[in-house]
Motif scaffolding. Structure first.
Motif, PDB file in Angstrom:
ATOM      1  N   ASP A   1       3.473   0.283  10.281  1.00  0.00           N
ATOM      2  CA  ASP A   1       2.663  -0.074   9.125  1.00  0.00           C
ATOM      3  C   ASP A   1       2.950   0.859   7.957  1.00  0.00           C
ATOM      4  O   ASP A   1       3.390   1.996   8.135  1.00  0.00           O
ATOM      5  CB  ASP A   1       1.173  -0.062   9.490  1.00  0.00           C
ATOM      6  N   TYR A   2       2.702   0.366   6.755  1.00  0.00           N
ATOM      7  CA  TYR A   2       2.955   1.156   5.551  1.00  0.00           C
ATOM      8  C   TYR A   2       2.215   2.488   5.585  1.00  0.00           C
ATOM      9  O   TYR A   2       2.678   3.481   5.021  1.00  0.00           O
ATOM     10  CB  TYR A   2       2.504   0.386   4.309  1.00  0.00           C
TER      11      TYR A   2
ATOM     12  N   SER B   1       4.029   5.973   5.414  1.00  0.00           N
ATOM     13  CA  SER B   1       3.828   6.812   4.224  1.00  0.00           C
ATOM     14  C   SER B   1       3.477   8.251   4.577  1.00  0.00           C
ATOM     15  O   SER B   1       3.374   9.096   3.682  1.00  0.00           O
ATOM     16  CB  SER B   1       2.734   6.213   3.335  1.00  0.00           C
TER      17      SER B   1
ATOM     18  N   PHE C   1       9.330   7.574   3.312  1.00  0.00           N
ATOM     19  CA  PHE C   1       8.937   6.255   2.826  1.00  0.00           C
ATOM     20  C   PHE C   1       8.585   6.335   1.353  1.00  0.00           C
ATOM     21  O   PHE C   1       7.743   7.139   0.945  1.00  0.00           O
ATOM     22  CB  PHE C   1       7.731   5.770   3.637  1.00  0.00           C
TER      23      PHE C   1
ATOM     24  N   LEU D   1       7.627   0.737  -1.373  1.00  0.00           N
ATOM     25  CA  LEU D   1       7.130   0.333  -0.051  1.00  0.00           C
ATOM     26  C   LEU D   1       8.296   0.046   0.895  1.00  0.00           C
ATOM     27  O   LEU D   1       8.348  -0.965   1.596  1.00  0.00           O
ATOM     28  CB  LEU D   1       6.196  -0.873  -0.160  1.00  0.00           C
ATOM     29  N   ASP D   2       9.230   0.990   0.901  1.00  0.00           N
ATOM     30  CA  ASP D   2      10.416   0.878   1.758  1.00  0.00           C
ATOM     31  C   ASP D   2      10.944   2.292   1.999  1.00  0.00           C
ATOM     32  O   ASP D   2      10.550   3.251   1.335  1.00  0.00           O
ATOM     33  CB  ASP D   2      11.474   0.014   1.075  1.00  0.00           C
TER      34      ASP D   2
ATOM     35  N   PRO E   1       9.194  -1.655   8.170  1.00  0.00           N
ATOM     36  CA  PRO E   1       7.882  -1.416   7.563  1.00  0.00           C
ATOM     37  C   PRO E   1       7.145  -2.739   7.311  1.00  0.00           C
ATOM     38  O   PRO E   1       7.745  -3.712   6.831  1.00  0.00           O
ATOM     39  CB  PRO E   1       8.205  -0.717   6.239  1.00  0.00           C
TER      40      PRO E   1
ATOM     41  N   PRO F   1       2.982  -4.502   6.184  1.00  0.00           N
ATOM     42  CA  PRO F   1       1.641  -4.178   5.670  1.00  0.00           C
ATOM     43  C   PRO F   1       0.685  -3.800   6.797  1.00  0.00           C
ATOM     44  O   PRO F   1       0.875  -4.186   7.961  1.00  0.00           O
ATOM     45  CB  PRO F   1       1.207  -5.488   4.987  1.00  0.00           C
ATOM     46  N   THR F   2      -0.353  -3.071   6.442  1.00  0.00           N
ATOM     47  CA  THR F   2      -1.334  -2.638   7.450  1.00  0.00           C
ATOM     48  C   THR F   2      -2.105  -3.816   8.033  1.00  0.00           C
ATOM     49  O   THR F   2      -2.747  -3.683   9.070  1.00  0.00           O
ATOM     50  CB  THR F   2      -2.324  -1.633   6.838  1.00  0.00           C
TER      51      THR F   2
ATOM     52  N   VAL G   1      -0.971   5.088   2.299  1.00  0.00           N
ATOM     53  CA  VAL G   1      -1.356   3.698   2.073  1.00  0.00           C
ATOM     54  C   VAL G   1      -2.519   3.303   2.986  1.00  0.00           C
ATOM     55  O   VAL G   1      -2.500   3.596   4.182  1.00  0.00           O
ATOM     56  CB  VAL G   1      -0.169   2.750   2.343  1.00  0.00           C
TER      57      VAL G   1
ATOM     58  N   GLU H   1      -2.043  -2.472   0.075  1.00  0.00           N
ATOM     59  CA  GLU H   1      -1.258  -2.426  -1.159  1.00  0.00           C
ATOM     60  C   GLU H   1      -2.128  -2.200  -2.388  1.00  0.00           C
ATOM     61  O   GLU H   1      -1.609  -1.811  -3.448  1.00  0.00           O
ATOM     62  CB  GLU H   1      -0.450  -3.721  -1.328  1.00  0.00           C
TER      63      GLU H   1
END
Length: 513
Positions: free
Chosen positions: A175-176, A180, A185, A190-191, A210, A212-213, A287, A290
């Motif tokens: 997850d992001y 993070s 990261f 977001l990469d 990666p 999203p949460t 994060v 987003e």
């Protein structure tokens, strides 16, 4: 119509906890498995990945059995873990190392090199992860230098969450939020960050995908689903890190709401709408979603300082507690209540384990400053209570510089059981302090994020309706002014001792070699 339940799963440093929640946030069942911390060498801190995976299976099983619910009543599972863990695995997913956790300091030399040549600050500004041995970036650098044969066999460098996900679903995703916290990261893209990858000597193929949460996985391997008592198609939301989920779990997700947690260690965090890094490098940025970014900092020095003082110096209070049949901390804090705020000019700098935010100085050491003949043991107890709060206040100052002043503070952790300690926090910060009823903030935050991802909670701000406040404390502004004066002295003492910290840390290291 059957009720739908959500599970928050949290892998912590000392235990894994699973909690079954109703949609209104009530606890229906819990499962909790402890495991050891492995310290094979000085400054190392590891855990066995297989032991933790087994704890995940058993904690989920226990929670569902205690809740006494049907597997088809489970709407989803959200996942929280501690940050900064690192495991090297081979092409078949087998661990080549233990999980190297946040408390591991073996890569201090690599972190120092990154700081000294200036590149570290640029990496921090891009990734939001302070340059420190806790971070996976210097950990990978250490592995490359000290375990090259292992690195040649390594297919992936992953966290404990990714290891569990791979075991359950056969997929490498991160997850992001956990990403993070790696130092690898890029917050704005977001990469994975190409400059950080070059420093680590790896490519993006060595890392997970990666996501999203709120990313959802289904199709758990049948043997694990059956062992736990789950439908294999139960949605599993990858979730986030324990720190950012703690903010969600106590309802501190709007601008101006500050979350302070003081358990063994401490942390101060606030949510902002976009990534913010600190030109002075004092804070992290991780994060949540987003649209929700958590900035803040961790302190090494929370309740462990009071425990140290209890064990080494508070035998009269311990004996009195035995006679009364109460907790020794209760007697200690009662003694501190009889001392005026400010401990009659006695300051405690609580750097017995070095310090992370806002100084990021592993060489800092603790001290009492201002000792006079008028000071008694109860003054020292109060100075310890206040010194722990000065350490989190220093992080709060950094957050104020970056995100503006606080509107309210929501506090949690073991310290919140003490009315006096809560009031000192309110007086020191100069804001109202709210204490949520539930102490399981990360597990609850994981369940709430799962509800949001699966459509059972439309707006994350609605979580505040589900969180009950048990205590409120208004600040005494005269005391706030006095604490501000003492804090300036506290900071002056710290900065004036920087060279002495290096010298004494070097001396102590020589004694331990």
């Amino acid at each position: 119509m059957k009720q739908t339940y959500f599970i928050g799963l949290d892998i912590g440093t000392t235990s894994t906890k699973a909690i079954v929640f109703t949609p209104s946030g009530a606890v229906r069942g819990t499962g909790n498995l402890d495991y050891p911390l492995l310290v094979p060498k000085a400054s190392w801190a590891e855990q066995d990945p297989e032991t933790i995976f087994a704890a995940v299976i058993q904690a989920l099983k226990q929670a569902i059995e205690q809740a006494n619910i049907d597997k088809h009543e489970i709407g989803g599972i959200g996942f929280s873990t501690a940050m900064h863990s690192l495991i090297a695995v081979d092409a078949q997913g087998n661990p080549l190392t233990n999980s190297i956790i946040w408390a591991d300091n073996r890569s201090a030399a690599q972190a120092d090199r990154l700081k000294e040549d200036g590149v570290g600050h640029q990496i921090y500004l891009a990734t939001g992860t302070p340059i420190h041995p806790m971070s996976p970036l210097p950990k990978i650098m250490w592995l490359k230098e000290h375990m090259p044969d292992t690195c040649q066999k390594t297919a992936k460098y992953i966290s404990i969450k990714e290891y569990v996900m791979y075991r359950l679903f056969g997929q490498y995703v991160v997850d992001y939020s956990i990403a993070s916290a790696t130092g690898l990261f890029n917050l704005r893209k977001l990469d994975w960050d190409e400059d950080a990858l070059k420093l680590a000597g790896i490519s993006r193929h060595h890392l997970s995908e990666p996501v999203p949460t709120t990313h959802i996985l289904r199709g758990m391997k049948l043997r694990y689903a059956e062992e736990i008592g789950l439908d294999p198609d139960t949605p599993f939301v990858v979730g986030a890190s324990d720190g950012v989920l703690a903010n969600l779990g106590i309802g501190a997700i709007d601008n101006g709401q500050v979350a302070i947690t003081i358990g063994t260690s401490g942390a101060v965090r606030t949510v902002v709408p976009e990534p913010i890094t600190d030109p002075k490098g004092r804070t992290f940025c991780y994060v949540l979603t987003e649209n929700h970014w958590v900035i803040g900092g961790p302190s090494n020095n929370g309740g462990i300082m009071l425990r140290w003082f209890r064990d080494e110096f508070s035998w009269p209070e311990v004996e009195k507690a035995k006679q009364l049949g109460v907790d020794p901390y209760e007697v200690m804090i009662q003694a501190a209540e009889n001392v005026r705020p400010g401990a009659d000019g006695l300051l405690f700098l609580p750097f017995l384990s070095g310090e992370r935010a806002p100084y990021w100085n592993a060489q800092a050491r603790g001290s009492f400053f201002g000792i006079g003949l008028h000071h008694k043991r109860e003054h020292f107890i109060r100075a310890v209570l206040e010194g722990i709060l000065f350490s989190v206040y220093s992080i709060g100052i950094a957050l104020r510089d970056l995100a503006g002043g606080a509107k309210e503070i929501r506090a949690s952790g073991g310290f919140a059981r003490s009315k006096e300690w809560r009031q000192i926090m309110s007086d020191m910060f100069g804001y109202e302090v709210l204490i949520p009823e539930s102490h399981e903030s990360s597990s609850f935050g994981a369940a709430l994020l799962a509800m949001h991802a699966l459509g059972a909670l439309d707006d994350l701000r609605d979580v505040k309706k589900m969180i009950h406040i048990s205590h409120r404390h208004e600040p005494n502004l005269e005391r706030s002014s006095m604490y501000l004066e003492l804090f300036y002295i506290y900071e002056r003492v710290y900065y004036n001792l920087l060279e002495e910290y290096k010298l004494i840390a070097k001396f102590q290291k020589q004694l331990n070699n």
